[in-house]
Design an enzyme around this catalytic site. Structure first.
Site, PDB file in Angstrom:
ATOM      1  N   CYS A  74     -20.036  20.288 -18.206  1.00 54.25           N
ATOM      2  CA  CYS A  74     -18.881  19.890 -17.403  1.00 54.25           C
ATOM      3  C   CYS A  74     -17.613  20.141 -18.220  1.00 54.25           C
ATOM      4  O   CYS A  74     -17.453  19.565 -19.303  1.00 54.25           O
ATOM      5  CB  CYS A  74     -18.991  18.407 -17.053  1.00 54.25           C
ATOM      6  N   CYS A 188     -15.194  25.449 -14.181  1.00 54.48           N
ATOM      7  CA  CYS A 188     -15.850  24.253 -13.639  1.00 54.48           C
ATOM      8  C   CYS A 188     -17.270  24.712 -13.327  1.00 54.48           C
ATOM      9  O   CYS A 188     -17.462  25.766 -12.688  1.00 54.48           O
ATOM     10  CB  CYS A 188     -15.152  23.777 -12.373  1.00 54.48           C
TER      11      CYS A 188
HETATM   12  N1  DGL Z   1     -18.564  20.263 -12.939  1.00 62.10           N
HETATM   13  C1  DGL Z   1     -17.365  19.684 -13.476  1.00 62.10           C
HETATM   14  C2  DGL Z   1     -16.654  20.656 -14.412  1.00 62.10           C
HETATM   15  O1  DGL Z   1     -17.255  21.568 -14.961  1.00 62.10           O
HETATM   16  C3  DGL Z   1     -16.348  19.048 -12.585  1.00 62.10           C
HETATM   17  C4  DGL Z   1     -16.609  18.533 -11.234  1.00 62.10           C
HETATM   18  C5  DGL Z   1     -15.840  17.256 -10.933  1.00 62.10           C
HETATM   19  O2  DGL Z   1     -14.682  17.314 -10.456  1.00 62.10           O
HETATM   20  O3  DGL Z   1     -16.385  16.203 -11.205  1.00 62.10           O
HETATM   21  O4  DGL Z   1     -15.489  20.526 -14.665  1.00 62.10           O
END
Ligand code: DGL
EC number: 5.1.1.3
Length: 259
Positions: A74, A188
């Site tokens: 993330c 993301c």
């Molecule tokens: N998957 C997360 C990232 O790589 C973000 C998603 C969210 O907004 O929670 O930033």
């Protein structure tokens, strides 16, 4: 101790884009996928509150699951708390941060865009990456409030609204002095699941840079112990909000995880 899992963490289902690359590189490891769905989406959280949430969560997760390696799949979390996690806990952490360095190395037009959550584009960490590695590029930061949730809905079998996707990615396409953006960094982990749709609605072709393979390579370097003796069927997913609904369970099973 080799049966200790690799813990893969995200606010939602996006980290599965990293998990699939980890499995390609390290098929003989067992994985534990942690979804902080009670905190999703991370993109709009205030920084201090989110940092506290993640650090507190990890105190419990590491105690309970004793992983041999943690992959923060993330960007929104990694750009905020990766250094604090490393300071506070002894287990090795691999983070996911915007692939600005490789983008700056690969671009020909020197116009690069970073597509991420609003949190990631605001981070000092992200600004630092641009100053250190892309000072000779013009970097367009595009924070999307909607794309992560759209990816979640799509993964769960929902239809994609192409007009809405176009609206979200349009600011990443810049034309200047006869040059055009040629690389969009997928900063993301949810976004690689939308790449086909991005390609379809993009104003012109670009390279969509997904860092998952590089993250898996980095994780592979840190995995030194003997392979797991447990077979594939032992990979687990844990949701912080409790038991997930049927659609999510079906999806998670499709990724070879029990929950
Ligand atoms: N998957 C997360 C990232 O790589 C973000 C998603 C969210 O907004 O929670 O930033």
């Amino acid at each position: 101790m080799s049966d200790r899992p690799v813990l893969v963490f995200d606010s939602g289902l996006g980290g599965l884009s990293v998990l699939r690359e980890l499995r390609v590189r390290m098929p003989d490891r067992r994985y534990l996928y942690i979804v902080d769905d009670a905190g999703f989406p991370y993109g709009d959280w205030q920084e201090e509150a989110l940092a506290t949430r993640i650090l507190d969560l990890f105190a419990g997760l590491l105690e309970t699951h004793q992983p041999q390696l943690v992959v923060i799949a993330c960007n929104t979390a990694s750009t905020l708390v990766l250094s604090q996690l490393r300071e506070r806990f002894a287990v090795p952490f691999v983070g996911t941060v915007p692939a600005i360095k490789p983008a700056a190395e690969q671009t020909r037009s020197r116009l690069v865009s970073v597509l991420a959550t609003p949190g990631t584009v605001q981070r000092q960490y992200t600004r630092g990456l641009i100053e250190s590695f892309a000072a000779d590029c013009e970097v367009q930061l595009v924070g999307s409030v909607r794309l992560a949730a759209m990816a979640e809905a799509y993964l769960r079998g929902g239809a994609l609204d192409e007009a809405a996707i176009h609206q979200e990615i349009a600011p990443a396409f810049v034309e200047k002095d006869g040059r055009r953006t040629d690389i969009v960094v997928l900063a993301c982990t949810h976004y690689p699941f939308l790449t086909n749709a991005f390609r379809k609605v993009a104003p012109w072709p670009v390279d969509w840079l997904d860092p998952a393979e590089a993250i898996a390579r980095q994780a592979g370097k840190l995995m030194t112990g003997a392979p797991s003796t447990l077979p594939e069927g032992f990979d687990l997913a844990v949701f912080t909000a409790g038991h997930p609904d049927y659609t999510t369970r079906r999806l998670i099973h499709g990724f070879g995880l029990h929950c």
